[in-house]
Scaffold this active site. Sequence first.
Site, short mmCIF file in Angstrom:
data_model
loop_
_atom_site.label_atom_id
_atom_site.label_comp_id
_atom_site.label_asym_id
_atom_site.label_seq_id
_atom_site.Cartn_x
_atom_site.Cartn_y
_atom_site.Cartn_z
N CYS A 101 33.72 -31.18 -34.82
CA CYS A 101 34.73 -30.86 -35.83
C CYS A 101 34.24 -29.70 -36.68
O CYS A 101 33.08 -29.69 -37.11
CB CYS A 101 34.99 -32.09 -36.69
SG CYS A 101 36.26 -31.84 -37.95
N HIS A 143 42.82 -36.05 -32.68
CA HIS A 143 41.79 -35.64 -33.65
C HIS A 143 42.45 -34.95 -34.85
O HIS A 143 42.15 -35.28 -36.01
CB HIS A 143 40.80 -34.70 -32.94
CG HIS A 143 39.73 -34.16 -33.81
ND1 HIS A 143 38.42 -34.60 -33.73
CD2 HIS A 143 39.74 -33.22 -34.77
CE1 HIS A 143 37.69 -33.92 -34.61
NE2 HIS A 143 38.47 -33.08 -35.26
N GLU A 144 43.34 -34.01 -34.57
CA GLU A 144 44.01 -33.28 -35.67
C GLU A 144 44.98 -34.18 -36.43
O GLU A 144 45.11 -34.06 -37.66
CB GLU A 144 44.73 -32.04 -35.13
CG GLU A 144 43.84 -31.04 -34.39
CD GLU A 144 42.60 -30.61 -35.15
OE1 GLU A 144 42.56 -30.66 -36.40
OE2 GLU A 144 41.62 -30.22 -34.48
N HIS A 147 43.23 -35.91 -39.05
CA HIS A 147 42.99 -35.07 -40.24
C HIS A 147 44.16 -35.11 -41.22
O HIS A 147 43.94 -35.18 -42.43
CB HIS A 147 42.73 -33.62 -39.85
CG HIS A 147 41.31 -33.33 -39.48
ND1 HIS A 147 40.26 -33.56 -40.33
CD2 HIS A 147 40.78 -32.82 -38.34
CE1 HIS A 147 39.14 -33.20 -39.74
NE2 HIS A 147 39.42 -32.77 -38.53
#
Length: 176
Positions: A101, A143-144, A147
């Site tokens: 990341c 993953h995003e 966030h």
Amino acid sequence: MAKVLAVAELGNPVLRSPAHPIQNIQAPAIQKLIDNLIKTTAKANGVGIAAPQVSESLRLFVVASRPNLRYLHAPVMEPTPMINPQIMAYSDEQVEGWEGCLSVPGLRGKVKRSKEIEIVYTDRHGEQQQKVFTDFVARIIQHEYDHINGKVFLDRVESTLDLMSEAEYHSQIVCG
């Protein structure tokens, strides 16, 4: 002209707060942010980046998979901004893989993610999109998506034994 933005690192509160929906996609500031996210991702050898990673608490991320120094075998795709995304379905099949990341420099972790996802999002032109993604691109999106929901990949690592430095990762996993 797009510019490279500073990336917020672990410990910055913006990374731990759920992001806000974008109301006016066509606003010049949003369009400029999209261009800046694309440029920042490319410059940092990333394959994706979320607005909170550049200290903008907005539900926006860019998926920009391509082979680079950090992800040698990444598939090639056009940078794809996803605005106000919602993952509609996750496959039952999960795959374990190493993630890094831009907001957690120097570290990789082994994370289980769904092999396939279905996502609904608005593109930068204001058009609703609904697509299915698999494998590495599905991993990037998950993953995003974390966030914009105030999570980082470390929250999904099951054991500290599943962590390694970026340098060790490249010497053992990539080149080993």
